[in-house]
Design an enzyme around this catalytic site. Structure first.
Site, PDB file in Angstrom:
ATOM      1  N   ASP A 143      40.911 102.230-100.867  1.00 10.79           N
ATOM      2  CA  ASP A 143      41.723 102.724 -99.689  1.00 10.79           C
ATOM      3  C   ASP A 143      41.641 104.264 -99.861  1.00 10.79           C
ATOM      4  O   ASP A 143      42.067 104.882-100.575  1.00 10.79           O
ATOM      5  CB  ASP A 143      43.051 102.391-100.296  1.00 10.79           C
ATOM      6  CG  ASP A 143      44.387 102.263 -99.178  1.00 10.79           C
ATOM      7  OD1 ASP A 143      43.737 103.078 -97.815  1.00 10.79           O
ATOM      8  OD2 ASP A 143      45.228 102.119 -99.179  1.00 10.79           O
ATOM      9  N   ARG A 148      50.455 110.244 -93.053  1.00  8.19           N
ATOM     10  CA  ARG A 148      49.333 109.152 -93.005  1.00  8.19           C
ATOM     11  C   ARG A 148      48.794 108.585 -91.419  1.00  8.19           C
ATOM     12  O   ARG A 148      47.884 108.101 -91.371  1.00  8.19           O
ATOM     13  CB  ARG A 148      49.598 107.849 -93.769  1.00  8.19           C
ATOM     14  CG  ARG A 148      49.955 108.473 -95.307  1.00  8.19           C
ATOM     15  CD  ARG A 148      50.538 106.822 -95.734  1.00  8.19           C
ATOM     16  NE  ARG A 148      49.682 105.953 -95.894  1.00  8.19           N
ATOM     17  CZ  ARG A 148      49.881 104.644 -96.149  1.00  8.19           C
ATOM     18  NH1 ARG A 148      51.330 104.370 -96.553  1.00  8.19           N
ATOM     19  NH2 ARG A 148      49.251 103.757 -96.156  1.00  8.19           N
ATOM     20  N   LYS A 168      45.270  99.346 -89.737  1.00  2.37           N
ATOM     21  CA  LYS A 168      46.457  98.806 -90.421  1.00  2.37           C
ATOM     22  C   LYS A 168      47.736  99.664 -89.873  1.00  2.37           C
ATOM     23  O   LYS A 168      47.291 100.871 -89.367  1.00  2.37           O
ATOM     24  CB  LYS A 168      46.414  98.936 -92.081  1.00  2.37           C
ATOM     25  CG  LYS A 168      46.185 100.429 -92.489  1.00  2.37           C
ATOM     26  CD  LYS A 168      45.851 100.263 -93.967  1.00  2.37           C
ATOM     27  CE  LYS A 168      45.649 101.827 -94.745  1.00  2.37           C
ATOM     28  NZ  LYS A 168      45.372 101.682 -95.776  1.00  2.37           N
ATOM     29  N   HIS A 169      48.906  99.423 -90.059  1.00  6.08           N
ATOM     30  CA  HIS A 169      49.455  98.072 -90.739  1.00  6.08           C
ATOM     31  C   HIS A 169      50.428  97.163 -89.746  1.00  6.08           C
ATOM     32  O   HIS A 169      51.211  97.634 -89.130  1.00  6.08           O
ATOM     33  CB  HIS A 169      50.381  98.572 -91.709  1.00  6.08           C
ATOM     34  CG  HIS A 169      50.271  99.516 -93.062  1.00  6.08           C
ATOM     35  ND1 HIS A 169      50.214 100.586 -92.711  1.00  6.08           N
ATOM     36  CD2 HIS A 169      49.468  99.117 -94.259  1.00  6.08           C
ATOM     37  CE1 HIS A 169      49.515 101.377 -93.949  1.00  6.08           C
ATOM     38  NE2 HIS A 169      49.358 100.469 -94.805  1.00  6.08           N
ATOM     39  N   HIS A 179      56.442  98.747-100.881  1.00  2.97           N
ATOM     40  CA  HIS A 179      56.241  98.810-102.233  1.00  2.97           C
ATOM     41  C   HIS A 179      57.376  98.292-102.996  1.00  2.97           C
ATOM     42  O   HIS A 179      57.297  97.668-103.861  1.00  2.97           O
ATOM     43  CB  HIS A 179      55.775  99.962-102.601  1.00  2.97           C
ATOM     44  CG  HIS A 179      54.214 100.382-102.177  1.00  2.97           C
ATOM     45  ND1 HIS A 179      54.136 101.155-101.256  1.00  2.97           N
ATOM     46  CD2 HIS A 179      53.246 100.022-102.815  1.00  2.97           C
ATOM     47  CE1 HIS A 179      52.871 101.216-100.969  1.00  2.97           C
ATOM     48  NE2 HIS A 179      52.193 100.561-101.934  1.00  2.97           N
ATOM     49  N   ASP A 234      48.332  93.216 -96.679  1.00  2.61           N
ATOM     50  CA  ASP A 234      48.732  94.300 -97.760  1.00  2.61           C
ATOM     51  C   ASP A 234      48.724  93.522 -98.994  1.00  2.61           C
ATOM     52  O   ASP A 234      49.094  92.388 -99.065  1.00  2.61           O
ATOM     53  CB  ASP A 234      49.868  95.337 -97.229  1.00  2.61           C
ATOM     54  CG  ASP A 234      49.597  96.740 -97.649  1.00  2.61           C
ATOM     55  OD1 ASP A 234      49.081  96.994 -98.602  1.00  2.61           O
ATOM     56  OD2 ASP A 234      50.379  97.315 -97.269  1.00  2.61           O
TER      57      ASP A 234
END
Length: 391
Positions: free
Chosen positions: A121, A190, A220-221, A233, A303
């Site tokens: 990644d 990001r 992504k995502h 997460h 993911d």
């Protein structure tokens, strides 16, 4: 255009358009560990062909991490390679030096004796798991603010060259999410931009640069993480936007990437009111149906299913079954210590009638083709994955 798919008898993509994604009457959610298969093009097995054993096809759908492993001879590495996983995922814990990573990759492939995806990644900026190999880089937001798409393509090509030099052939980047919030947000810097056109231009430039270097990019995502500030997460959250609103905004960069031949798309763990509101997109049949309706014929990867948005509700085996049943081709976990249980759960689900064997075979064929293997030998299915148009 290089968007070609499984070169056998398939359902038409138009059949997916009939799914009334915004209709409340079709938003009922089935038990995720039982099969609810997205209406994706399903190839027809070639007559007089014997597929690989079910256990091998199940293992081929897994891409697994090797926490702390720096030598291919270590027990966990040997275990997952012997299992027959489709790929491995390398993170900071696998890196001591470029030479060491190259030896690890070569050792894994030698032990496998077959094509094997080796992924990482490397987005540049704060998500850069191969920083010690490729060097420091600016965030995607800064790249878009200070350079041209051509500059980003050149930087990504340099990154890809460094990755390829240590044996990595799949990068789980670039991010196509839209976000102009705080830099340190879940997506934040990001993201290349909150503007769909800019995010698409720069994201595709990054993908093209990786492709120039022989590394497969992963956009992504899907279907877009920028509307949520919740860190998946830790937990999931519900995106209220309807499909038409998503099509006008978050889905624009993904549609551009699909039209350009993106070979791999990663699905996120957010829930979408217009899709399956009680399921993360990575386990949602309607999310995969939407992706295929948009014309995608490549590999759909989740993911990591060890993230809290999934793992707090489904353990690793159940998540693997739910994801493949929903339409995933590859199931990602950053911890390969769960690989055996995940493989066994997929096999058991087929035997129990909870997961159609045809769906598992299709997933295994796509991942095998992505790795450079023979999908016919794996699943008796002829697969032709899309190739990113870089000119």
């Amino acid at each position: 255009m290089a968007l070609v798919g499984l070169a056998v008898g398939c359902l038409s993509a138009g059949s997916l358009a009939a799914v009334a994604l915004d209709d409340p009457a079709v938003q009922q959610v089935a038990e995720p560990t039982r099969a609810r298969v997205a209406a994706t093009p399903t190839p027809t097995p070639t007559p007089a062909c014997t597929p690989a054993p079910l256990e091998q096809r199940a293992a081929a759908t897994l891409v697994v991490g090797l926490p702390g492993i720096r030598d291919a001879g270590e027990p966990l590495a040997q275990e997952v390679i012997a299992l027959g996983v489709g790929g491995v995922f390398l993170s900071e814990s696998n890196v001591a030096s470029g030479e060491q990573v190259a030896a690890l990759s070569a050792g894994l492939r030698t032990a496998a004796g077959r094509p094997l995806l080796i992924s990482t990644d490397e987005e540049s900026g704060r998500v850069a798991l191969m920083r010690d190999v490729v060097g420091e880089g600016p965030s995607p937001r800064r790249m878009a603010q200070r350079g041209t798409p051509e500059d980003v393509r050149a930087r990504a090509a340099a990154t890809g060259t460094a990755l390829a030099g240590v044996g990595v052939d799949l990068d789980l980047a670039p991010v196509l999410d839209l976000d102009d919030g705080p830099s340190g947000g879940v997506i934040g810097d990001r993201s290349f931009s909150a503007d769909p056109a800019i995010a698409a231009d720069y994201g595709l430039a990054y993908a093209a640069g990786l492709t120039d270097a022989g590394v497969t990019p992963t956009v992504k995502h899907f279907p877009g993480h920028g509307r949520s500030a919740v860190d998946s997460h830790e937990e999931s959250s519900l995106v209220e936007a309807g499909v038409d609103e998503l099509r006008a905004t978050d889905l624009v960069p993904f549609q551009r990437a699909i039209d350009a031949g993106a070979p791999v798309v990663m699905l996120n763990h957010l829930q979408y009111a217009a899709l399956d509101p009680d399921l993360p997109a990575s386990l949602s049949p309607r999310a995969y149906a939407l992706l295929r309706e948009m014309g995608f014929e490549g590999v759909a990867i989740t993911d990591s299913v060890g993230m809290g948005a999934v793992n707090l509700r489904w353990d690793f085996p159940a998540a693997a079954v739910a994801a493949v049943g929903a339409g995933a081709d590859a199931v990602l976990t950053t911890d390969g210590r769960n690989a055996v249980r995940m493989r066994d759960a997929l096999v058991a689900a087929v035997h129990a009638g909870e997961l159609p064997e045809e769906r598992l075979s299709e997933a295994a064929a796509r991942v095998t083709a992505l790795a450079g293997g023979d999908p016919m030998a794996m699943s008796c299915l002829d697969v032709d994955l899309p190739t990113l148009i870089t000119d």
